[in-house]
Write a protein that holds these residues in place. Structure first.
Motif, PDB file in Angstrom:
ATOM      1  N   LEU A 180      -9.012   3.145   1.672  1.00 17.28           N
ATOM      2  CA  LEU A 180      -8.661   1.772   1.304  1.00 17.28           C
ATOM      3  C   LEU A 180      -9.840   0.805   1.456  1.00 17.28           C
ATOM      4  CD1 LEU A 180      -5.201   1.527   3.120  1.00 17.28           C
ATOM      5  CD2 LEU A 180      -5.619   2.014   0.686  1.00 17.28           C
TER       6      LEU A 180
ATOM      7  N   HIS B 267      -1.782  -1.218  -4.044  1.00 18.48           N
ATOM      8  CA  HIS B 267      -2.850  -0.254  -3.805  1.00 18.48           C
ATOM      9  C   HIS B 267      -2.216   1.087  -3.460  1.00 18.48           C
ATOM     10  CE1 HIS B 267      -5.884  -3.520  -3.500  1.00 18.48           C
ATOM     11  NE2 HIS B 267      -4.862  -4.187  -2.993  1.00 18.48           N
TER      12      HIS B 267
ATOM     13  N   LEU C 192      -8.507  -5.065   3.143  1.00 17.77           N
ATOM     14  CA  LEU C 192      -7.052  -5.032   3.304  1.00 17.77           C
ATOM     15  C   LEU C 192      -6.610  -5.023   4.764  1.00 17.77           C
ATOM     16  CD1 LEU C 192      -5.985  -2.502   0.504  1.00 17.77           C
ATOM     17  CD2 LEU C 192      -5.923  -5.004   0.442  1.00 17.77           C
TER      18      LEU C 192
ATOM     19  N   CYS D 179       0.092   8.881  -1.651  1.00 20.72           N
ATOM     20  CA  CYS D 179       0.887   8.345  -2.762  1.00 20.72           C
ATOM     21  C   CYS D 179       1.372   9.384  -3.755  1.00 20.72           C
ATOM     22  CB  CYS D 179       0.099   7.271  -3.493  1.00 20.72           C
ATOM     23  SG  CYS D 179      -1.372   7.886  -4.376  1.00 20.72           S
TER      24      CYS D 179
ATOM     25  N   VAL E 297       0.847  -1.192   0.000  1.00 21.42           N
ATOM     26  CA  VAL E 297       0.000   0.000   0.000  1.00 21.42           C
ATOM     27  C   VAL E 297       0.880   1.238   0.000  1.00 21.42           C
ATOM     28  CG1 VAL E 297      -1.630   1.386   1.346  1.00 21.42           C
ATOM     29  CG2 VAL E 297      -1.986  -1.082   1.115  1.00 21.42           C
TER      30      VAL E 297
ATOM     31  N   ARG F   3      -3.269   6.664 -10.624  1.00 25.06           N
ATOM     32  CA  ARG F   3      -4.031   5.585 -11.276  1.00 25.06           C
ATOM     33  C   ARG F   3      -3.347   5.147 -12.569  1.00 25.06           C
ATOM     34  NH1 ARG F   3      -9.422   7.533 -10.559  1.00 25.06           N
ATOM     35  NH2 ARG F   3      -9.358   6.460  -8.544  1.00 25.06           N
TER      36      ARG F   3
ATOM     37  N   GLY G 209      -2.175  -2.283 -10.453  1.00 21.74           N
ATOM     38  CA  GLY G 209      -2.481  -1.617  -9.193  1.00 21.74           C
ATOM     39  C   GLY G 209      -3.742  -0.777  -9.281  1.00 21.74           C
ATOM     40  N   ARG G 210      -4.239  -0.391  -8.111  1.00 22.46           N
ATOM     41  CA  ARG G 210      -5.423   0.451  -8.026  1.00 22.46           C
ATOM     42  C   ARG G 210      -5.123   1.667  -7.160  1.00 22.46           C
ATOM     43  NH1 ARG G 210     -10.694  -3.585  -7.503  1.00 22.46           N
ATOM     44  NH2 ARG G 210     -10.257  -4.819  -9.395  1.00 22.46           N
ATOM     45  N   ALA G 211      -5.760   2.781  -7.497  1.00 28.32           N
ATOM     46  CA  ALA G 211      -5.582   4.012  -6.732  1.00 28.32           C
ATOM     47  C   ALA G 211      -6.944   4.500  -6.253  1.00 28.32           C
ATOM     48  CB  ALA G 211      -4.903   5.081  -7.583  1.00 28.32           C
ATOM     49  N   TYR G 212      -6.973   4.996  -5.017  1.00 28.74           N
ATOM     50  CA  TYR G 212      -8.219   5.416  -4.388  1.00 28.74           C
ATOM     51  C   TYR G 212      -8.077   6.832  -3.844  1.00 28.74           C
ATOM     52  CZ  TYR G 212      -8.141   0.283  -4.050  1.00 28.74           C
ATOM     53  OH  TYR G 212      -8.002  -1.063  -4.314  1.00 28.74           O
TER      54      TYR G 212
ATOM     55  N   ALA H  13      -3.234   5.393  -2.416  1.00 30.34           N
ATOM     56  CA  ALA H  13      -4.310   6.277  -1.969  1.00 30.34           C
ATOM     57  C   ALA H  13      -3.768   7.667  -1.675  1.00 30.34           C
ATOM     58  CB  ALA H  13      -4.984   5.712  -0.724  1.00 30.34           C
TER      59      ALA H  13
ATOM     60  N   GLU I 178       0.551  -7.224  -5.024  1.00 33.10           N
ATOM     61  CA  GLU I 178      -0.795  -6.651  -5.077  1.00 33.10           C
ATOM     62  C   GLU I 178      -0.673  -5.210  -4.602  1.00 33.10           C
ATOM     63  OE1 GLU I 178      -5.099  -6.918  -2.794  1.00 33.10           O
ATOM     64  OE2 GLU I 178      -3.868  -8.743  -2.912  1.00 33.10           O
TER      65      GLU I 178
END
Length: 329
Positions: A197, A165, A201, A125, A121, A178, A186-189, A167, A163
């Protein structure tokens, strides 16, 4: 996006060939303008700006616009639209925090804890550079056996990767991140720290990167304009003593970390004792790693319990970091 090496080498595709390169006088004019504006690395920046203009059909106008933006004070990375970080070309949109080269020291420590399949994580970010660099390093280590500093291709996170992530509370940063983490699946939130998150997680994070802001509020006005004017204040301002956000991260980290998981963040040297205290109060072990070469201080918090607690990074031969733009503390 595609991640590529960024050596300033004539053989690199991003640098004009001899047949297409601008005249020496053109290069010298750009260098002179950059020097007059106070750019310390004027020659290197000129090559990058000329290379960027060469990829445009309206080359003369494009070069003039690029140079004007740089001499006006915009960070070079915002002018180009990307930054070099751990050998990756990371997209950096206007207003988004530019990853500092000294933070590569943190990434090297994170790679000690990150294994294929690890949950990583990247909190606070910004562009997502830290998470992307860790994902690239793990994938590279599992594949060709390279290290941070070599380029990788899009999708390198697949097979032997992590994996990932990311944020951030800043919408512009989330949009930028993103794109940068997409090549690693990957994913961004968007949201405030852990609230951004997925709840699934909790208790699963092996590596928690937290590039928190740590400039005391009263010192923001003393930062160079490249940071103070052109980067989001939320990425710089750490509150009264610079540790407000860090305390919140440390207080919540244990419930998100897996047994044996690690929290890693950068801080100012004078803030180290208070930062360690915050980590310990959060129920984690704490240790400090410093580097004179990188002018960096990293605090590593660990959640005990798995028998695989974070081991120190042991540096090998490396090139000195090129001084980067202004950064926290």
């Amino acid at each position: 996006m595609s991640y590529v090496p960024l050596p300033l080498d004539p053989s690199d595709a991003s640098v004009p060939s001899a047949s297409s390169a601008p005249s020496a006088s053109s290069f010298e004019v750009v260098v002179a303008r950059l020097r007059a504006a106070g750019c310390v690395f004027a020659e290197e920046e000129a090559r990058l700006l000329l290379a960027a203009a060469d990829r445009r059909s309206d080359r003369p106008a494009a070069l003039a616009a690029l140079v004007e933006r740089r001499v006006a004070g915009l960070p070079l990375e915002h002018v180009l639209g990307w930054a070099e970080f751990c050998g990756l070309r990371v997209e950096v949109d206007p207003g988004v925090f530019v990853p500092r080269r000294r933070t590569e020291f943190l990434v090297r420590h994170a790679l000690v804890a990150a294994r294929p399949g690890a949950v990583v994580v990247d909190l606070c970010c910004g562009s997502g550079a830290l998470g992307a660099a860790v994902a690239a390093g793990v994938a590279r280590r599992a594949g060709a056996g390279g290290g941070v500093g070599a380029g990788v291709g899009a999708g390198a996170g697949a097979g032997g990767g992590v994996e990932l992530h990311a944020a951030d509370i800043d919408p512009a940063s989330v949009r930028c991140a993103r794109r940068n983490v997409a090549g690693f699946d990957g994913r961004a939130y968007g949201g405030d720290l852990y609230a951004a998150l997925p709840d699934r997680l909790r208790g699963t994070v092996d590596v928690l990167l937290a590039n928190v802001p740590y400039v005391p509020t009263d010192e923001i006005d003393f930062l160079p304009a490249e940071a103070r004017v052109y980067e989001a204040r939320v990425a710089l301002d750490g509150g009264r003593d610079g540790l407000d956000v860090l305390r919140r991260v440390a207080a919540g980290a244990r419930s998100w970390l897996a047994p044996g998981g690690s929290l890693l963040f950068e801080t100012g040297q004078r803030q180290t004792a208070a930062a360690v205290e915050a980590v310990v109060r959060g129920g984690l072990t704490a240790r400090v790693e410093t580097s004179d070469e990188w002018a960096a201080t990293v605090v590593i918090g660990g959640r005990p319990g798995s028998g695989r607690e974070h081991q120190p990074y042991r540096p090998g031969p490396s090139r000195p970091p090129r001084p980067s733009g202004p950064g926290p503390a």
